[in-house]
Write a protein that holds these residues in place. Sequence first.
Motif, PDB file in Angstrom:
ATOM      1  N   VAL A  73     -13.522  -7.279   6.841  1.00  0.00           N
ATOM      2  CA  VAL A  73     -12.492  -8.318   6.715  1.00  0.00           C
ATOM      3  C   VAL A  73     -11.531  -8.020   5.562  1.00  0.00           C
ATOM      4  O   VAL A  73     -10.317  -8.183   5.702  1.00  0.00           O
ATOM      5  N   ARG A  74     -12.055  -7.594   4.425  1.00  0.00           N
ATOM      6  CA  ARG A  74     -11.185  -7.294   3.280  1.00  0.00           C
ATOM      7  C   ARG A  74     -10.153  -6.223   3.650  1.00  0.00           C
ATOM      8  O   ARG A  74      -8.978  -6.313   3.297  1.00  0.00           O
ATOM      9  N   GLU A  75     -10.597  -5.200   4.385  1.00  0.00           N
ATOM     10  CA  GLU A  75      -9.699  -4.112   4.762  1.00  0.00           C
ATOM     11  C   GLU A  75      -8.712  -4.530   5.840  1.00  0.00           C
ATOM     12  O   GLU A  75      -7.667  -3.900   6.002  1.00  0.00           O
ATOM     13  N   ARG A  76      -9.031  -5.569   6.595  1.00  0.00           N
ATOM     14  CA  ARG A  76      -8.073  -6.060   7.596  1.00  0.00           C
ATOM     15  C   ARG A  76      -6.831  -6.623   6.915  1.00  0.00           C
ATOM     16  O   ARG A  76      -5.710  -6.467   7.418  1.00  0.00           O
ATOM     17  N   ASN A  77      -7.036  -7.291   5.780  1.00  0.00           N
ATOM     18  CA  ASN A  77      -5.872  -7.747   5.012  1.00  0.00           C
ATOM     19  C   ASN A  77      -5.015  -6.573   4.583  1.00  0.00           C
ATOM     20  O   ASN A  77      -3.778  -6.643   4.598  1.00  0.00           O
ATOM     21  N   ALA A  78      -5.651  -5.466   4.174  1.00  0.00           N
ATOM     22  CA  ALA A  78      -4.902  -4.284   3.752  1.00  0.00           C
ATOM     23  C   ALA A  78      -4.099  -3.708   4.916  1.00  0.00           C
ATOM     24  O   ALA A  78      -2.954  -3.271   4.737  1.00  0.00           O
ATOM     25  N   LEU A  79      -4.672  -3.719   6.111  1.00  0.00           N
ATOM     26  CA  LEU A  79      -3.942  -3.237   7.289  1.00  0.00           C
ATOM     27  C   LEU A  79      -2.731  -4.120   7.581  1.00  0.00           C
ATOM     28  O   LEU A  79      -1.640  -3.621   7.894  1.00  0.00           O
ATOM     29  N   LEU A  80      -2.930  -5.432   7.493  1.00  0.00           N
ATOM     30  CA  LEU A  80      -1.815  -6.357   7.747  1.00  0.00           C
ATOM     31  C   LEU A  80      -0.687  -6.143   6.734  1.00  0.00           C
ATOM     32  O   LEU A  80       0.496  -6.097   7.107  1.00  0.00           O
ATOM     33  N   LEU A  81      -1.029  -6.006   5.464  1.00  0.00           N
ATOM     34  CA  LEU A  81      -0.015  -5.763   4.436  1.00  0.00           C
ATOM     35  C   LEU A  81       0.727  -4.456   4.682  1.00  0.00           C
ATOM     36  O   LEU A  81       1.946  -4.376   4.530  1.00  0.00           O
ATOM     37  N   ALA A  82      -0.021  -3.427   5.066  1.00  0.00           N
ATOM     38  CA  ALA A  82       0.597  -2.129   5.315  1.00  0.00           C
ATOM     39  C   ALA A  82       1.559  -2.186   6.499  1.00  0.00           C
ATOM     40  O   ALA A  82       2.528  -1.420   6.558  1.00  0.00           O
ATOM     41  N   ALA A  83       1.292  -3.115   7.437  1.00  0.00           N
ATOM     42  CA  ALA A  83       2.166  -3.271   8.605  1.00  0.00           C
ATOM     43  C   ALA A  83       3.317  -4.229   8.350  1.00  0.00           C
ATOM     44  O   ALA A  83       4.180  -4.409   9.211  1.00  0.00           O
ATOM     45  N   GLY A  84       3.321  -4.877   7.168  1.00  0.00           N
ATOM     46  CA  GLY A  84       4.406  -5.786   6.834  1.00  0.00           C
ATOM     47  C   GLY A  84       4.123  -7.237   7.143  1.00  0.00           C
ATOM     48  O   GLY A  84       5.057  -8.046   7.221  1.00  0.00           O
ATOM     49  N   TYR A  85       2.835  -7.580   7.296  1.00  0.00           N
ATOM     50  CA  TYR A  85       2.460  -8.967   7.572  1.00  0.00           C
ATOM     51  C   TYR A  85       1.657  -9.540   6.400  1.00  0.00           C
ATOM     52  O   TYR A  85       1.072  -8.802   5.609  1.00  0.00           O
ATOM     53  N   ALA A  86       1.656 -10.867   6.322  1.00  0.00           N
ATOM     54  CA  ALA A  86       0.894 -11.521   5.261  1.00  0.00           C
ATOM     55  C   ALA A  86      -0.601 -11.408   5.549  1.00  0.00           C
ATOM     56  O   ALA A  86      -1.022 -11.323   6.707  1.00  0.00           O
ATOM     57  N   PRO A  87      -1.432 -11.383   4.513  1.00  0.00           N
ATOM     58  CA  PRO A  87      -2.882 -11.366   4.725  1.00  0.00           C
ATOM     59  C   PRO A  87      -3.330 -12.572   5.541  1.00  0.00           C
ATOM     60  O   PRO A  87      -2.767 -13.650   5.429  1.00  0.00           O
ATOM     61  N   ARG A  88      -4.320 -12.379   6.356  1.00  0.00           N
ATOM     62  CA  ARG A  88      -4.829 -13.442   7.218  1.00  0.00           C
ATOM     63  C   ARG A  88      -6.078 -14.113   6.636  1.00  0.00           C
ATOM     64  O   ARG A  88      -6.327 -15.296   6.882  1.00  0.00           O
ATOM     65  N   TYR A  89      -6.879 -13.358   5.869  1.00  0.00           N
ATOM     66  CA  TYR A  89      -8.195 -13.843   5.460  1.00  0.00           C
ATOM     67  C   TYR A  89      -8.208 -14.218   3.981  1.00  0.00           C
ATOM     68  O   TYR A  89      -7.901 -13.393   3.124  1.00  0.00           O
TER      69      TYR A  89
END
Length: 274
Positions: A73-89
């Motif tokens: 889950v922590r790394e999913r936030n990093a993926l979202l940020l890298a794609a230009g989206y706000a963290p979800r979790y």
Amino acid sequence: MTVAASARPVSPVAGPGVGPLLRSWRERRRISQLELALRADSSARHISFIETGRSRPSEEMVLRLAERLQVPVRERNALLLAAGYAPRYPETPLDDPALDALRDGLERLIRGYEPYPALVVDAGYTVVAANRGIALLLEGVPEKLLAPAPNAMRLALHPEGLAPRIRNLRQWRGHLLAQMEREIALHRSERLRALYEEVAAYPVPEREPEAEPAEPVPHFALPLRVEHAGRVLSFVSSISTFNTPMDITVAELAIETFLPADRATADHLRALTG
């Protein structure tokens, strides 16, 4: 720190971009672009375009790929940020009132497991809750290892901790270090790597040959064989985590329980805590 969920695009963070990060997770899972595409209801062409940066994935696609790749889950936030989206979790502190029900449930769970040992640890193996069975095993461990925030790996492997009392220390040490290696590969945590390097460097004392257990050691799991009050107690352990967590703190909690591996251990614990 609590992070609010939002679908509103934000500026991508500096770094390799979401494509190389997703490719890294796919390669770590050892699956092909075609297999990932089938799992994510996409096409190998689209996966290739995302990984090379030729296509910007939607927020939904980032989350879908992360789910299929079993990204923490922590790394999913990093993926979202890298794609230009706000963290979800969000990452809610464990002492936040919002987690009162969770903490109460954990305490009830490990108390209900008594007289057998059980504890709850976070991603860095810091003990956040423990029952009387754990306290019993830790009798005689110096205070410096017990406070203010005891670490389960230090308690087990430090030469002033349980290590001198663990009769199969080399086996159990190997099991714990291998467990940490898997976690480091999964989470890429510098904090965890530093802990691993510390505990792996602890000396392994020379021991007399092991005494035979009172009852045959089960072959279905490696036992922890530890001395207590002149007896050798044998346990097999299991680790539980939460299904589909939506909070980083909750996702990184683990409940470890120790089940007696023989009747003598069970009887001894019941006699002590009865």
